[in-house]
Design a protein around this motif. Structure first.
Motif, mmCIF file in Angstrom:
data_model
loop_
_atom_site.group_PDB
_atom_site.id
_atom_site.type_symbol
_atom_site.label_atom_id
_atom_site.label_comp_id
_atom_site.label_asym_id
_atom_site.label_seq_id
_atom_site.Cartn_x
_atom_site.Cartn_y
_atom_site.Cartn_z
ATOM 1 N N PRO A 110 24.632 55.728 47.315
ATOM 2 C CA PRO A 110 23.438 56.070 46.426
ATOM 3 C C PRO A 110 22.797 54.865 45.781
ATOM 4 N N ASN A 111 21.488 54.973 45.687
ATOM 5 C CA ASN A 111 20.766 53.896 45.153
ATOM 6 C C ASN A 111 19.672 54.156 44.178
ATOM 7 N N ALA A 112 18.952 53.080 43.650
ATOM 8 C CA ALA A 112 18.154 53.619 42.422
ATOM 9 C C ALA A 112 16.748 54.184 42.886
ATOM 10 N N THR A 113 16.453 54.137 44.057
ATOM 11 C CA THR A 113 15.431 55.050 44.581
ATOM 12 C C THR A 113 15.495 56.509 44.540
ATOM 13 N N ILE A 114 16.832 57.024 44.947
ATOM 14 C CA ILE A 114 17.126 58.243 45.278
ATOM 15 C C ILE A 114 17.625 58.618 43.781
ATOM 16 N N ALA A 115 17.902 57.962 42.793
ATOM 17 C CA ALA A 115 18.126 58.294 41.730
ATOM 18 C C ALA A 115 16.936 58.618 40.766
ATOM 19 N N VAL A 116 15.808 57.809 41.187
ATOM 20 C CA VAL A 116 14.461 58.148 40.383
ATOM 21 C C VAL A 116 14.152 59.433 41.068
ATOM 22 N N LEU A 156 15.653 62.110 42.335
ATOM 23 C CA LEU A 156 16.241 63.239 42.080
ATOM 24 C C LEU A 156 16.210 63.495 40.437
ATOM 25 N N LEU A 157 16.579 62.432 39.704
ATOM 26 C CA LEU A 157 16.801 62.721 38.588
ATOM 27 C C LEU A 157 15.443 62.556 37.566
ATOM 28 N N LEU A 158 14.152 62.101 38.109
ATOM 29 C CA LEU A 158 13.011 62.081 37.365
ATOM 30 C C LEU A 158 11.853 62.901 38.082
ATOM 31 N N LEU A 159 11.532 62.453 39.460
ATOM 32 C CA LEU A 159 10.417 62.636 40.181
ATOM 33 C C LEU A 159 10.685 64.237 40.631
ATOM 34 N N ALA A 160 11.576 64.486 41.133
ATOM 35 C CA ALA A 160 11.844 65.892 41.259
ATOM 36 C C ALA A 160 11.704 66.671 40.520
ATOM 37 N N PRO A 161 12.361 66.721 39.228
ATOM 38 C CA PRO A 161 12.290 67.633 38.047
ATOM 39 C C PRO A 161 10.787 67.790 37.556
ATOM 40 N N LEU A 162 10.200 66.471 37.563
ATOM 41 C CA LEU A 162 8.532 66.608 37.038
ATOM 42 C C LEU A 162 8.003 67.272 38.065
ATOM 43 N N ALA A 163 7.959 67.023 39.466
ATOM 44 C CA ALA A 163 7.305 67.534 40.382
ATOM 45 C C ALA A 163 7.589 69.143 40.232
ATOM 46 N N SER A 164 8.898 69.644 40.044
ATOM 47 C CA SER A 164 9.110 70.903 39.945
ATOM 48 C C SER A 164 8.296 71.673 38.848
ATOM 49 N N LEU A 165 8.470 70.743 37.696
ATOM 50 C CA LEU A 165 7.868 71.474 36.390
ATOM 51 C C LEU A 165 6.331 71.625 36.602
ATOM 52 N N VAL A 166 5.782 70.540 37.230
ATOM 53 C CA VAL A 166 4.200 70.712 37.681
ATOM 54 C C VAL A 166 3.745 71.798 38.528
ATOM 55 N N ALA A 167 4.823 72.307 39.648
ATOM 56 C CA ALA A 167 4.347 73.243 40.321
ATOM 57 C C ALA A 167 4.684 74.589 39.648
ATOM 58 N N ILE A 178 6.359 54.800 38.539
ATOM 59 C CA ILE A 178 4.762 54.974 38.159
ATOM 60 C C ILE A 178 4.360 56.029 38.513
ATOM 61 N N ILE A 179 4.796 56.863 39.821
ATOM 62 C CA ILE A 179 4.572 58.087 40.166
ATOM 63 C C ILE A 179 4.775 59.263 39.001
ATOM 64 N N ALA A 180 6.105 58.889 38.635
ATOM 65 C CA ALA A 180 6.849 60.026 37.672
ATOM 66 C C ALA A 180 6.097 59.951 36.205
ATOM 67 N N GLY A 181 5.518 58.707 35.908
ATOM 68 C CA GLY A 181 5.026 58.576 34.792
ATOM 69 C C GLY A 181 3.731 59.486 34.707
ATOM 70 N N ILE A 182 2.823 59.465 35.840
ATOM 71 C CA ILE A 182 1.681 60.077 36.139
ATOM 72 C C ILE A 182 2.089 61.730 35.999
ATOM 73 N N PHE A 183 3.205 62.099 36.785
ATOM 74 C CA PHE A 183 3.624 63.377 36.632
ATOM 75 C C PHE A 183 3.851 63.994 35.283
ATOM 76 N N ALA A 184 4.640 63.028 34.638
ATOM 77 C CA ALA A 184 4.943 63.352 33.099
ATOM 78 C C ALA A 184 3.630 64.027 32.349
ATOM 79 N N LEU A 185 2.572 63.189 32.547
ATOM 80 C CA LEU A 185 1.358 63.282 31.939
ATOM 81 C C LEU A 185 0.802 64.747 32.316
ATOM 82 N N VAL A 186 0.783 64.888 33.413
ATOM 83 C CA VAL A 186 0.357 66.247 34.103
ATOM 84 C C VAL A 186 0.984 67.432 33.545
ATOM 85 N N VAL A 187 2.443 67.168 33.535
ATOM 86 C CA VAL A 187 3.374 68.113 33.105
ATOM 87 C C VAL A 187 2.934 68.377 31.517
ATOM 88 N N LEU A 188 2.848 67.665 30.565
ATOM 89 C CA LEU A 188 2.358 67.762 29.531
ATOM 90 C C LEU A 188 0.855 68.711 29.338
#
Lengths: 245, 312
Positions: free
Chosen positions: A148-154, A156-167, A215-225
């Motif tokens: 495991p590394n930081a990239t996959i952690a971000v 799986l733990l941040l970007l994927a859930p946010l992308a899922s919520l946007v969808a 950074i992408i996760a931050g944008i996604f978080a805004l879109v989610v809101l």
């Protein structure tokens, strides 16, 4: 907001979805395809490329492949969310559902859970397989375990859930305006196009490392809101019973 | 005790007024029939009273809860059962699964829920079909499951929107029998319907709606309160002298001859019928039978809904 009410809705809808072979096939096929297909591709590249250059370009390539789990997290739940909401419209079951002592927010949260939970389980399962197999084939040429590394952690733990919520939120909004599941799926399919663009950018120079993904996760978080506010307004009983098609 | 109390309840969709200043009371244990043509606002009224949609103006209390008060909304929905116009069952679920889902959402404890489901499905004669998918059910069976769903949490007030619409006569009969069972249980029922026969058989009181509430009353009081009563007098031998005698005695009431009988328009049967008998006998006639013909509920309904809307 009572989680118990939302969970009753989600449990019921998940049981209905378990009986839909097409939806289950999508849930299994996508993570399995990414989890097996890309490591196989990496193995092929490792086997056919000169060993000297692998250390420099393999990490970027693997990161880009790992991003497909984010794309999957956005594409897989659209079918489930569309079925969960448009299915209710088709069966005209929203009125009796709304007549129960459940708030609009609880019903909406339950519908979101219905799409979110199986998607996250599928993404998690596929990514574990992906990481294990990638490590298996790259440990030799790289000389260390890439995952495991930081990239996959971000991812799986941040970007994927946010992308899922946007969808899911976008699917709710789209579902209010269409009368059948297929149309909802088609419109919702547009949602993950920006992610494909990001993937192509990753393949052609943009680093999809942990920092850029944050950074992408931050944008996604805004879109989610933003979409959360719009979907709450859309999924309002007055709207549903008097304006939904 | 008033189970439903509405004052000037109004719903507007943009510039269209769907329900206009409806004022009504429904008492506990009463079966109230809500009649009206398509588009009269019956479903909108039920949706407002069950807090499914907001009201535009006016006020209403239902089962002690104030409509439009967010604090009362969930409490109200625990106390009422709703059968919507479309049954809205999950075709991919069994009858028992449909009822379990709604029972759980209503917060019914698991043991009580199982008992309620068994009692209701037995009452609907569907217990043997509890594990069959709803998609395999006939329309009448689905309607009965939907009624069971409205009752699964033992509500004190039930709203039924067109429970026999689109059903064949046999299915209608079984649903009507179910409604009579509910009436025996002294549940308060608010019944939206087009079916005048159903109203006549089941309802204690009736309201007729055409955007505005045109009238309320018992089915009999509406029928007898309407002008247009007639008395049919069958005679052994009908002569011109008898007809002339009755016309002279009952003037200006209309008197018609139909075969061997006289049809006499009467204002007040208790006053006019003895006068008819006296006139016929005095003219030498022999009465074989005398029948009071009153307006049917259908006559009342058609007269009211086809009249001009009451002045605002």
């Amino acid at each position: 907001m009572r989680f118990s009410q939302a969970w009753i809705v989600a449990r019921h809808d998940m049981a209905l979805i378990r009986r839909r072979r097409g939806l289950i096939a999508g849930l299994i096929a996508y993570p399995l395809g990414v989890g097996l297909g890309f490591p196989a591709l990496v193995a092929y590249i490792v086997a056919t490329s000169p060993a000297a250059g692998l250390g420099s370009y393999l990490p970027g390539l693997i990161n880009a492949f790992g991003f497909w789990f984010v794309i999957g997290a956005a594409s897989v739940p659209t079918s489930i969310a569309a079925y969960s909401i448009v299915g209710e419209k088709v069966e005209k079951s929203l009125e009796p559902l709304l007549a129960t002592p459940t708030t609009d927010g609880e019903v909406l949260f339950g519908k979101a859970l219905t799409a979110f939970v199986p998607t996250m389980i599928a993404v998690a399962g596929g990514s574990v397989l992906f990481m294990f197999l990638v490590d298996l084939v790259t440990r030799g040429p790289l000389g260390y375990l890439y995952y495991p590394n930081a990239t996959i952690a971000v991812e799986l733990l941040l970007l994927a859930p946010l992308a899922s919520l946007v969808a899911i939120e976008a699917s709710v909004i789209i579902s209010a305006r269409v009368a059948d599941v297929r149309s909802a799926q088609q419109y919702a399919g547009v949602i993950f196009l920006p992610l494909i663009v990001l993937y192509v950018a990753g393949e052609t120079g943009l680093s999809l490392g942990a920092y850029n993904q944050l950074i992408i996760a931050g944008i996604f978080a805004l879109v989610v809101l933003v979409l959360y506010v719009v979907s709450l307004k859309t999924f309002h009983r007055d709207e549903i019973l008097t304006r939904w098609k | 005790m008033s189970m439903i109390h509405a004052e000037n309840l109004t719903k507007q969709f943009g510039s269209v007024t769907a329900v206009d200043r409806v004022t009504l009371d429904v008492q506990e244990g009463e079966v109230f029939g809500f009649l009206g043509p398509n588009g009269a606002g019956k479903t909108t009224t039920v949706r407002m009273l069950s807090s499914l949609i907001s009201k535009s103006s006016g006020r209403a209390t239902v089962a002690g809860c104030e409509i439009g008060n967010p604090a009362d909304e969930l409490k109200l929905r625990r106390q009422i059962g709703l059968l919507p116009e479309n049954v809205g069952l999950y075709e991919g679920n069994t009858a028992a699964e449909n009822l379990t889902y709604f029972g759980e959402l209503q917060g019914v404890e698991a043991t009580a829920l199982r008992a309620n489901i068994e009692r209701l499905l037995r009452m609907m004669d569907l217990w043997e079909k509890r594990d069959a998918l709803i998609g395999t059910f006939s329309k009448g069976m689905k309607q009965k499951v939907a009624i069971a769903r409205a009752l699964v949490h033992d509500p004190i007030l039930v709203f039924l929107d067109e429970p026999t619409a689109n059903l064949d006569p046999e299915a209608s009969k079984t649903v009507r029998e179910t409604l009579l069972e509910l009436k025996k249980e002294r549940r308060t029922i608010f019944l939206n319907t087009h079916n005048l026969d159903e109203v006549q058989r089941i309802c204690d009181r009736v309201g007729i709606l055409r955007t505005q509430l045109l009238t309320t009353g018992t089915p009999d009081s509406l029928r007898f309160g309407m002008s247009g009563h007639r008395t049919a007098v069958r005679l052994a031998h009908l002569s011109d002298a008898i007809v002339a005698a009755v016309r002279a005695r009952l003037a200006p009431n209309p008197v018609e001859v139909s075969g061997d009988q006289l049809l006499v328009g009467v204002q007040d049967p208790t006053r006019d019928n003895p006068a008819i008998v006296t006139a016929v006998v005095a003219a030498g006639g022999q009465i074989v039978s005398l029948t009071q013909l009153s307006p049917t509920l259908e006559d009342v309904y058609l007269k009211l809904v086809h009249e001009e809307a009451p002045a605002a």
